[in-house]
Motif scaffolding. Structure first.
Motif, short mmCIF file in Angstrom:
data_model
loop_
_atom_site.label_atom_id
_atom_site.label_comp_id
_atom_site.label_asym_id
_atom_site.label_seq_id
_atom_site.Cartn_x
_atom_site.Cartn_y
_atom_site.Cartn_z
N THR A 59 0.82 -1.23 0.00
CA THR A 59 0.00 0.00 0.00
C THR A 59 0.84 1.26 0.00
OG1 THR A 59 -0.13 0.03 2.43
CG2 THR A 59 -1.86 -1.17 1.24
N HIS A 60 2.15 1.12 -0.03
CA HIS A 60 3.02 2.30 -0.02
C HIS A 60 2.73 3.15 -1.26
CE1 HIS A 60 6.68 4.76 -0.08
NE2 HIS A 60 6.83 4.44 1.20
N PRO A 61 2.73 4.48 -1.14
CA PRO A 61 2.43 5.34 -2.30
C PRO A 61 3.32 5.10 -3.52
CG PRO A 61 2.37 6.62 -0.27
CD PRO A 61 2.88 5.26 0.10
N LEU A 62 4.54 4.61 -3.31
CA LEU A 62 5.44 4.34 -4.43
C LEU A 62 5.19 2.97 -5.06
CD1 LEU A 62 8.83 5.77 -3.08
CD2 LEU A 62 7.20 6.85 -4.65
N ILE A 63 4.41 2.13 -4.40
CA ILE A 63 4.13 0.78 -4.89
C ILE A 63 2.69 0.66 -5.37
CG2 ILE A 63 4.14 -1.67 -4.34
CD1 ILE A 63 6.92 -0.50 -4.35
N GLN A 64 1.74 0.83 -4.46
CA GLN A 64 0.31 0.78 -4.76
C GLN A 64 -0.09 -0.48 -5.54
OE1 GLN A 64 -0.36 4.54 -6.79
NE2 GLN A 64 -0.76 5.60 -4.87
N LEU A 65 0.36 -1.62 -5.02
CA LEU A 65 0.03 -2.88 -5.68
C LEU A 65 -1.42 -3.29 -5.44
CD1 LEU A 65 1.13 -5.22 -7.36
CD2 LEU A 65 1.88 -6.31 -5.24
N VAL A 66 -1.98 -2.86 -4.31
CA VAL A 66 -3.39 -3.15 -4.01
C VAL A 66 -4.13 -1.83 -3.81
CG1 VAL A 66 -2.91 -5.40 -2.99
CG2 VAL A 66 -2.92 -3.36 -1.54
N LYS A 67 -5.42 -1.89 -4.01
CA LYS A 67 -6.26 -0.70 -3.85
C LYS A 67 -6.69 -0.59 -2.39
CE LYS A 67 -8.12 -1.18 -8.54
NZ LYS A 67 -9.35 -1.41 -9.34
N ALA A 68 -5.91 0.16 -1.63
CA ALA A 68 -6.21 0.34 -0.21
C ALA A 68 -5.49 1.59 0.28
CB ALA A 68 -5.76 -0.88 0.60
N ASP A 69 -5.98 2.14 1.37
CA ASP A 69 -5.30 3.29 1.96
C ASP A 69 -3.92 2.86 2.45
OD1 ASP A 69 -7.52 4.88 1.53
OD2 ASP A 69 -8.40 4.42 3.49
N PRO A 70 -2.92 3.74 2.33
CA PRO A 70 -1.56 3.39 2.76
C PRO A 70 -1.53 3.02 4.24
CG PRO A 70 -1.54 5.40 1.45
CD PRO A 70 -2.98 5.09 1.72
N VAL A 71 -0.78 1.97 4.55
CA VAL A 71 -0.51 1.58 5.93
C VAL A 71 0.86 2.17 6.28
CG1 VAL A 71 -0.23 -0.31 7.56
CG2 VAL A 71 -1.82 -0.54 5.65
N MET A 72 0.89 3.11 7.20
CA MET A 72 2.12 3.79 7.55
C MET A 72 3.14 2.81 8.14
SD MET A 72 1.74 6.92 6.63
CE MET A 72 0.85 6.21 5.23
N PRO A 73 4.44 3.03 7.91
CA PRO A 73 5.46 2.12 8.43
C PRO A 73 5.39 1.90 9.93
CG PRO A 73 6.42 3.60 6.80
CD PRO A 73 5.02 4.08 7.05
N ASN A 74 4.99 2.93 10.68
CA ASN A 74 4.92 2.80 12.14
C ASN A 74 3.51 2.48 12.64
OD1 ASN A 74 3.81 5.25 11.48
ND2 ASN A 74 4.86 6.43 13.06
N GLN A 75 2.60 2.19 11.72
CA GLN A 75 1.21 1.91 12.11
C GLN A 75 1.08 0.49 12.63
OE1 GLN A 75 -1.59 2.99 9.05
NE2 GLN A 75 -3.25 1.76 9.93
N ARG A 76 0.32 0.32 13.68
CA ARG A 76 0.11 -0.99 14.28
C ARG A 76 -1.15 -1.64 13.72
NH1 ARG A 76 4.85 -2.47 16.52
NH2 ARG A 76 5.72 -0.78 17.77
N ILE A 77 -1.00 -2.81 13.13
CA ILE A 77 -2.14 -3.57 12.64
C ILE A 77 -1.91 -5.04 12.97
CG2 ILE A 77 -2.75 -2.00 10.75
CD1 ILE A 77 -1.30 -3.84 8.83
N THR A 78 -2.99 -5.79 13.07
CA THR A 78 -2.88 -7.22 13.35
C THR A 78 -2.54 -7.97 12.07
OG1 THR A 78 -5.22 -7.66 12.92
CG2 THR A 78 -4.61 -6.96 15.16
N GLU A 79 -2.09 -9.20 12.24
CA GLU A 79 -1.77 -10.03 11.07
C GLU A 79 -3.02 -10.30 10.23
OE1 GLU A 79 0.40 -13.55 11.67
OE2 GLU A 79 2.15 -12.56 12.57
N MET A 80 -4.15 -10.46 10.90
CA MET A 80 -5.40 -10.69 10.16
C MET A 80 -5.77 -9.48 9.31
SD MET A 80 -9.12 -11.92 11.66
CE MET A 80 -8.33 -13.40 12.32
#
Length: 414
Positions: A59-80
């Motif tokens: 989801t990085h702005p330079l990649i954008q391989l999937v259509k989703a809001d960018p997940v910031m490098p320091n953002q906490r998300i679960t594996e699911m």
């Protein structure tokens, strides 16, 4: 020009037109199904085993391989959550610049590692009263995080921190950071946090892969070079995989076209051999197309169009228009084949009024002749010839237009 050469030239011309039609159809299907993008994602899934890292990279702005809001490098998300994001709707990117991939991966790894390594230190500093003291310490820590330099100056500056408990807490955290770097067998250089991030990654497969890639690196530049080589090797495998898929798709598409339009190599070759006027006309048309460069241009356009989207091309509103335009081109290409006025196409005509040995009973384009009750003596041989003719057409079309253009160019240049 000898009759046999004219027949060969005529057949090759049919193969070129059919191959271009197959290539353009492949291009349409590839774009409609995002085949190249999916192939890229499958490859990256294999090299980025960590689902959280995968979601952040995709989801990085330079990649954008999937259509989703960018997940910031320091953002906490679960594996699911990460798995859901990374496997979401595919974008239109089908190729990534190696340097871009390395930048994104290293930045993502470093941000996560910096948070773990320097997070407590930053929390203590941010909790200090606003003023020159806090601002100066923050700048020093930022320098250490970005360059790996300045740890000595940072320690020395602690002597001037007015609050004793804050000074002691900062010193304790710095000692912990030094111990952590030392336990990992690293030096306090500007790649220490990157290496620490790799060695401490939660996913054992991703950690093992990156550790092997970066094991011999002595500097950030070597780390980048190793990662680029690793990525390029993966992309080479992806290209081979995609080429194999497109080869299979070409065979399937060629078979469907040959069957639906009834492009029978044996029947067409026999017709050209028995019809010198048609044979000479097609030979003249081929010669003109080759000499004028028109055929070369059409072959090149088809090959270039079959390459798919370029690197990091974002989805645009013109995708639907492109698909419609390609569909119109396919119809025109099919019309070009039919305009050759060769025995192409099916029809059904009741021939029961004719005797069993009438020549019309042997017409392989008449579907009526393939029904056993209509043609009890001739249909097996007719069907066998048709299958062989269609098979020859499919095999020829799967070779590609450039292959046949090279052959016809050499034949006509003699």
């Amino acid at each position: 020009m000898a009759a046999i050469v004219e027949v060969i030239v005529g057949m090759i011309f049919v193969y070129i037109l059919l191959s271009i039609l197959v290539t353009e159809t492949n291009s349409l299907l590839s774009r409609a199904t995002r085949l190249r993008s999916r192939n890229l994602r499958n490859t990256l899934d294999g090299i980025i085993q960590d689902p959280v890292m995968r979601a952040k990279v995709y989801t990085h702005p330079l990649i954008q391989l999937v259509k989703a809001d960018p997940v910031m490098p320091n953002q906490r998300i679960t594996e699911m959550e990460a798995q859901k994001i990374a496997s979401g709707p595919i974008g239109t990117v089908d190729w990534i610049e190696p340097a871009t991939f390395v930048d994104v991966v290293l930045k993502t790894v470093k941000v996560e590692s910096d948070q773990q390594m320097f997070g407590d230190l930053l929390n203590i500093i941010d909790g200090m009263p606003a003023g020159p003291e806090r601002r100066g310490l923050r700048l020093m820590v930022n320098r250490v995080m970005s360059t790996g330099q300045g740890t000595t100056e940072l320690r020395q500056s602690l002597r001037f921190v007015q609050h004793r408990q804050v000074r002691s807490a900062l010193a304790d955290v710095l000692n912990q950071i030094d111990d952590q770097i030392g336990q990992l067998g690293l030096q306090p250089t500007n790649d220490a946090s990157v290496m620490a991030g790799v060695l401490q990654n939660d996913n054992p497969y991703f950690r093992s892969a990156l550790s092997a890639v970066m094991a011999s690196a002595q500097s950030v530049d070597e780390v980048r070079a190793n990662l680029e080589n690793w990525f390029n090797s993966a992309m080479a495998r992806a290209s081979s995989s995609y080429a194999a898929k497109m080869k299979t798709l070409s065979v399937v598409v060629a078979l469907l076209i040959a069957l639906s339009v009834n492009i029978d190599t044996l029947h067409i070759a026999r017709t050209l051999w028995e019809d010198p006027i048609r044979r000479e006309q097609i030979s003249s048309e081929v010669n003109f197309s080759v000499q004028s460069g028109q055929l070369q241009t059409e072959v090149n356009d088809a090959v270039e169009g079959g390459q798919g989207f370029t690197a990091n091309q974002a989805q645009t509103d013109s995708d639907a228009e492109d698909v419609i335009g390609t569909g119109a081109e396919l119809a025109n290409r099919l019309q070009d084949i039919q305009n050759l006025r060769l025995p192409i196409g099916w029809f059904a005509e009741d021939l029961s009024i004719y005797s069993s040995d009438h020549p019309a009973r042997g017409n392989p384009n008449n579907l009526w002749n393939y029904l056993p009750e209509n043609n009890p003596d001739g249909w097996p041989l007719l069907l066998l010839g048709k299958l062989l003719g269609i098979a020859a057409t499919v095999i020829a079309a799967a070779q590609g237009a450039p292959f046949w253009f090279g052959i016809v160019n050499r034949v006509l240049s003699r």
